[in-house]
Scaffold this motif. Structure first.
Motif, PDB file in Angstrom:
ATOM      1  N   GLY A  80       8.165  -6.011   1.358  1.00 21.32           N
ATOM      2  CA  GLY A  80       8.301  -5.584   2.741  1.00 21.32           C
ATOM      3  C   GLY A  80       7.837  -4.163   2.994  1.00 21.32           C
ATOM      4  O   GLY A  80       8.218  -3.560   4.004  1.00 21.32           O
ATOM      5  N   ILE A  81       7.024  -3.604   2.101  1.00 19.88           N
ATOM      6  CA  ILE A  81       6.568  -2.220   2.227  1.00 19.88           C
ATOM      7  C   ILE A  81       5.240  -2.184   2.984  1.00 19.88           C
ATOM      8  O   ILE A  81       4.310  -2.922   2.664  1.00 19.88           O
ATOM      9  CB  ILE A  81       6.395  -1.564   0.845  1.00 19.88           C
ATOM     10  N   THR A  82       5.156  -1.322   3.994  1.00 22.00           N
ATOM     11  CA  THR A  82       3.916  -1.146   4.747  1.00 22.00           C
ATOM     12  C   THR A  82       2.866  -0.505   3.848  1.00 22.00           C
ATOM     13  O   THR A  82       3.131   0.504   3.183  1.00 22.00           O
ATOM     14  CB  THR A  82       4.146  -0.266   5.988  1.00 22.00           C
ATOM     15  N   ILE A  83       1.670  -1.068   3.857  1.00 25.36           N
ATOM     16  CA  ILE A  83       0.639  -0.663   2.904  1.00 25.36           C
ATOM     17  C   ILE A  83      -0.409   0.228   3.561  1.00 25.36           C
ATOM     18  O   ILE A  83      -0.861  -0.053   4.686  1.00 25.36           O
ATOM     19  CB  ILE A  83      -0.040  -1.909   2.298  1.00 25.36           C
ATOM     20  N   ASP A  84      -0.778   1.298   2.878  1.00 25.44           N
ATOM     21  CA  ASP A  84      -1.918   2.128   3.233  1.00 25.44           C
ATOM     22  C   ASP A  84      -2.462   2.695   1.923  1.00 25.44           C
ATOM     23  O   ASP A  84      -1.843   2.512   0.861  1.00 25.44           O
ATOM     24  CB  ASP A  84      -1.541   3.235   4.228  1.00 25.44           C
ATOM     25  N   PRO A  85      -3.618   3.364   1.924  1.00 27.72           N
ATOM     26  CA  PRO A  85      -4.188   3.859   0.662  1.00 27.72           C
ATOM     27  C   PRO A  85      -3.269   4.777  -0.124  1.00 27.72           C
ATOM     28  O   PRO A  85      -3.275   4.749  -1.361  1.00 27.72           O
ATOM     29  CB  PRO A  85      -5.457   4.583   1.124  1.00 27.72           C
ATOM     30  N   ILE A  86      -2.467   5.581   0.581  1.00 25.41           N
ATOM     31  CA  ILE A  86      -1.567   6.508  -0.120  1.00 25.41           C
ATOM     32  C   ILE A  86      -0.460   5.744  -0.838  1.00 25.41           C
ATOM     33  O   ILE A  86      -0.185   5.958  -2.027  1.00 25.41           O
ATOM     34  CB  ILE A  86      -0.957   7.528   0.865  1.00 25.41           C
ATOM     35  N   VAL A  87       0.181   4.836  -0.106  1.00 26.28           N
ATOM     36  CA  VAL A  87       1.275   4.039  -0.698  1.00 26.28           C
ATOM     37  C   VAL A  87       0.748   3.210  -1.856  1.00 26.28           C
ATOM     38  O   VAL A  87       1.378   3.129  -2.923  1.00 26.28           O
ATOM     39  CB  VAL A  87       1.906   3.134   0.384  1.00 26.28           C
ATOM     40  N   LEU A  88      -0.403   2.588  -1.658  1.00 26.73           N
ATOM     41  CA  LEU A  88      -0.989   1.748  -2.702  1.00 26.73           C
ATOM     42  C   LEU A  88      -1.381   2.580  -3.915  1.00 26.73           C
ATOM     43  O   LEU A  88      -1.177   2.156  -5.063  1.00 26.73           O
ATOM     44  CB  LEU A  88      -2.207   1.015  -2.143  1.00 26.73           C
ATOM     45  N   GLY A  89      -1.908   3.777  -3.680  1.00 25.65           N
ATOM     46  CA  GLY A  89      -2.285   4.653  -4.793  1.00 25.65           C
ATOM     47  C   GLY A  89      -1.082   5.048  -5.623  1.00 25.65           C
ATOM     48  O   GLY A  89      -1.134   5.073  -6.857  1.00 25.65           O
ATOM     49  N   ARG A  90       0.022   5.347  -4.966  1.00 28.00           N
ATOM     50  CA  ARG A  90       1.248   5.714  -5.689  1.00 28.00           C
ATOM     51  C   ARG A  90       1.779   4.537  -6.500  1.00 28.00           C
ATOM     52  O   ARG A  90       2.277   4.714  -7.618  1.00 28.00           O
ATOM     53  CB  ARG A  90       2.306   6.199  -4.697  1.00 28.00           C
ATOM     54  N   GLU A  91       1.688   3.334  -5.921  1.00 28.35           N
ATOM     55  CA  GLU A  91       2.140   2.145  -6.643  1.00 28.35           C
ATOM     56  C   GLU A  91       1.310   1.934  -7.907  1.00 28.35           C
ATOM     57  O   GLU A  91       1.855   1.673  -8.993  1.00 28.35           O
ATOM     58  CB  GLU A  91       2.045   0.918  -5.730  1.00 28.35           C
ATOM     59  N   LEU A  92       0.000   2.053  -7.779  1.00 27.69           N
ATOM     60  CA  LEU A  92      -0.875   1.889  -8.945  1.00 27.69           C
ATOM     61  C   LEU A  92      -0.639   2.980  -9.970  1.00 27.69           C
ATOM     62  O   LEU A  92      -0.676   2.735 -11.182  1.00 27.69           O
ATOM     63  CB  LEU A  92      -2.336   1.881  -8.492  1.00 27.69           C
ATOM     64  N   ALA A  93      -0.375   4.197  -9.501  1.00 24.99           N
ATOM     65  CA  ALA A  93      -0.092   5.302 -10.428  1.00 24.99           C
ATOM     66  C   ALA A  93       1.201   5.044 -11.184  1.00 24.99           C
ATOM     67  O   ALA A  93       1.296   5.300 -12.395  1.00 24.99           O
ATOM     68  CB  ALA A  93      -0.013   6.624  -9.659  1.00 24.99           C
ATOM     69  N   SER A  94       2.215   4.516 -10.486  1.00 31.75           N
ATOM     70  CA  SER A  94       3.497   4.237 -11.148  1.00 31.75           C
ATOM     71  C   SER A  94       3.359   3.155 -12.203  1.00 31.75           C
ATOM     72  O   SER A  94       4.144   3.086 -13.145  1.00 31.75           O
ATOM     73  CB  SER A  94       4.547   3.822 -10.106  1.00 31.75           C
ATOM     74  N   ARG A  95       2.352   2.296 -12.055  1.00 30.06           N
ATOM     75  CA  ARG A  95       2.101   1.230 -13.023  1.00 30.06           C
ATOM     76  C   ARG A  95       1.170   1.690 -14.144  1.00 30.06           C
ATOM     77  O   ARG A  95       0.892   0.924 -15.065  1.00 30.06           O
ATOM     78  CB  ARG A  95       1.450   0.029 -12.331  1.00 30.06           C
ATOM     79  N   GLY A  96       0.647   2.920 -14.015  1.00 36.47           N
ATOM     80  CA  GLY A  96      -0.307   3.418 -14.998  1.00 36.47           C
ATOM     81  C   GLY A  96      -1.677   2.787 -14.866  1.00 36.47           C
ATOM     82  O   GLY A  96      -2.431   2.730 -15.840  1.00 36.47           O
ATOM     83  N   GLU A  97      -2.011   2.317 -13.646  1.00 38.59           N
ATOM     84  CA  GLU A  97      -3.261   1.595 -13.444  1.00 38.59           C
ATOM     85  C   GLU A  97      -4.241   2.311 -12.516  1.00 38.59           C
ATOM     86  O   GLU A  97      -5.317   1.794 -12.241  1.00 38.59           O
ATOM     87  CB  GLU A  97      -2.958   0.200 -12.865  1.00 38.59           C
ATOM     88  N   ILE A  98      -3.891   3.483 -12.035  1.00 39.36           N
ATOM     89  CA  ILE A  98      -4.742   4.146 -11.058  1.00 39.36           C
ATOM     90  C   ILE A  98      -6.086   4.554 -11.658  1.00 39.36           C
ATOM     91  O   ILE A  98      -7.127   4.453 -11.005  1.00 39.36           O
ATOM     92  CB  ILE A  98      -4.020   5.371 -10.435  1.00 39.36           C
ATOM     93  N   THR A  99      -6.084   4.991 -12.920  1.00 40.74           N
ATOM     94  CA  THR A  99      -7.353   5.382 -13.546  1.00 40.74           C
ATOM     95  C   THR A  99      -8.205   4.153 -13.855  1.00 40.74           C
ATOM     96  O   THR A  99      -9.429   4.225 -13.875  1.00 40.74           O
ATOM     97  CB  THR A  99      -7.103   6.177 -14.836  1.00 40.74           C
ATOM     98  N   LYS A 100      -7.551   3.012 -14.070  1.00 39.97           N
ATOM     99  CA  LYS A 100      -8.282   1.785 -14.385  1.00 39.97           C
ATOM    100  C   LYS A 100      -9.212   1.382 -13.241  1.00 39.97           C
ATOM    101  O   LYS A 100     -10.278   0.809 -13.459  1.00 39.97           O
ATOM    102  CB  LYS A 100      -7.293   0.655 -14.690  1.00 39.97           C
ATOM    103  N   ILE A 101      -8.804   1.671 -11.995  1.00 41.95           N
ATOM    104  CA  ILE A 101      -9.622   1.269 -10.856  1.00 41.95           C
ATOM    105  C   ILE A 101     -10.625   2.339 -10.453  1.00 41.95           C
ATOM    106  O   ILE A 101     -11.378   2.164  -9.486  1.00 41.95           O
ATOM    107  CB  ILE A 101      -8.748   0.902  -9.647  1.00 41.95           C
TER     108      ILE A 101
END
Length: 458
Positions: A80-101
């Motif tokens: 139920g979280i509203t998505i935008d590039p900032i929110v999505l970037g933080r989610e990917l960073a928390s998963r350790g996947e931001i550098t992968k993309i």
């Protein structure tokens, strides 16, 4: 411009089947721009997410990084979280996947790549088509390899390839049919048949008159503590699994597997629950047990998951496993919603429950399967006829539900039943038709049963 980190992973996305065929490796069917447009549309539009997840599951992307972004968007939406590039970037960073993309800037590239989010479904269809083309190429390569093999006979090769192609055909869903002209013929066929061919009956014919259980829908059953909602759930599951012969998944955080099985046995064999609990069966009870033994021993399609701390992610994984085993559930029962563990805990309980409710709705849509979720009432509902506003901790439960059923047992000032053995099933919300109907039901708690009032009380 595509990030070098993203471009570098193209090779990793090639299935093992192709890695020995270097001439074809660079020519595998794919459309990077369509994949980018799908993700860009999902980032900027909630409506696009709903349309895309009805077409794609994630594995269809050619680039693994695009699948990574897709799954992060999917999980955020399910919470139920509203998505935008900032929110999505933080989610990917928390998963350790931001550098992968290729870093957070790539998310902005995705947003800029989509001409209009309204065409998200169209881009998803392109991605799906390219994925099916790659599967077809894979089968062609396999057939060629078997043709050159000295150890595989022609008959074996033909049989194996026929099976693979049949799997390819059955596993490729129809392209989305969205226009009225696309849907009209099927609609007329259903009218001529007199019923929805996908509809599941319930154990209660009077409920079937007003509510059709079919396709992706969230049905919420509310009651006070001890109000009979678990009885209703187990009777419903037993009807679909044991009588209709269709797979059912019960996800229970309220009771353990043995307790569920005892209640199910009481209901099916009509053995008093107290004697099962005390393990003090009489001679007649053993005969009843023998009569249902064969039915229970062969109930492999009735799956009871009593995993502690069950989350939406784990529930989704269980459903995927059942589908992979050829036993995809026709009905999913959750006991009960407020006991699910949030994937991402929040300090605001109402937000957690809203995310859980929305997540169950997404699961229903993802697997095109009805989900029945039990839910507790607030304490203020005790002693009076319940309302839609009585759900504990969040109004989102009522908003997300296609159908809401409320159980109510009328009691006097001494907290005694006014009509012993009877409970009202209230159709409080029904997006398919009329709501407000009150259906009297017969309750035999000693047998763990809720039946239509006109049913045989044997």
């Amino acid at each position: 411009m595509i990030s070098p980190a993203v471009a570098a992973d193209d090779k990793a996305s090639v299935p093992d089947t192709f890695r020995s065929a270097s001439p074809l490796e660079r020519e595998l069917p794919h459309d990077v721009e369509a994949e980018q447009c799908v993700l860009g549309a999902m980032i900027v539009s909630k409506d696009a997410i709903v349309e895309v997840i009805a077409i794609l599951k994630g594995h269809e992307f050619f680039r693994p990084t695009h699948e990574t972004v897709f799954r992060a968007i999917y999980d955020l939406y399910g919470k139920g979280i509203t998505i935008d590039p900032i929110v999505l970037g933080r989610e990917l960073a928390s998963r350790g996947e931001i550098t992968k993309i290729g870093g957070a800037p790539y998310l902005h590239i995705l947003v800029q790549s989509v001409p209009t989010a309204a065409n998200g479904w169209h881009y998803a269809e392109i991605v799906k088509e390219k994925f099916e083309s790659r599967r077809l190429v894979s089968e062609g390569m396999r057939l060629m390899q078997m043709g050159y093999s000295e150890t595989v006979t022609t008959g074996e090769a033909v049989a194996a390839t026929t099976a693979s192609l049949q799997s390819l055909i059955s596993g490729a869903p129809e392209a989305a049919k969205l226009s009225v002209s696309d849907r009209w013929e099927s609609f007329i066929d259903q009218l001529e048949a007199g019923a929805d061919p996908k509809a599941l009956s319930t154990p209660w014919p009077d409920l079937d008159e007003f509510v059709t259980v079919s396709g992706p829908m969230l049905i919420t059953v509310g009651a006070t503590t001890g109000g009979g909602k678990t009885l209703l759930m187990l009777n419903w599951g037993a009807h679909v699994a044991l009588r209709l012969g269709k797979p059912v998944l019960v996800a229970s955080m309220e009771m353990g597997g043995n307790e569920i099985l005892a209640r199910l046995t009481s209901s099916e064999a009509l053995i008093p629950m107290d004697r099962l609990n005390k393990r003090q069966l009489e001679e007649g009870d053993w005969l009843k047990l023998a009569n249902v033994s064969d039915r229970m021993e062969n109930a492999k399609n009735f799956v009871l998951d009593d995993t502690a701390g069950l989350t939406l992610s784990r529930l989704r994984a269980r459903i995927r496993t059942m589908w992979a085993q050829g036993n995809g559930p026709a009905l999913i029962l959750v006991d009960y919603l407020q006991l699910l563990t949030p994937d991402t805990p929040s300090s605001v309980r109402a937000q957690e429950v809203a995310a859980l409710s929305r997540g169950l709705k997404v699961i229903a849509m993802e697997f095109d399967t009805p989900v029945v979720a039990l839910s507790q009432f607030n304490r203020g509902a005790v002693g009076r006829r319940p309302l839609l506003s009585d759900f504990k901790e969040s109004s989102a439960i009522e908003q997300d539900s296609n159908v809401v059923l409320l159980l109510h047992e009328e009691r006097d000032e001494n907290d005694q039943p006014v009509k012993p053995g009877e409970v009202d099933l209230i159709i409080a919300k029904n997006r398919q038709g009329m709501s407000g109907r009150v259906l009297p039901m017969s309750v035999r708690k000693h047998y763990m049963r809720i039946d239509s009032w006109a049913a045989d009380a044997s």
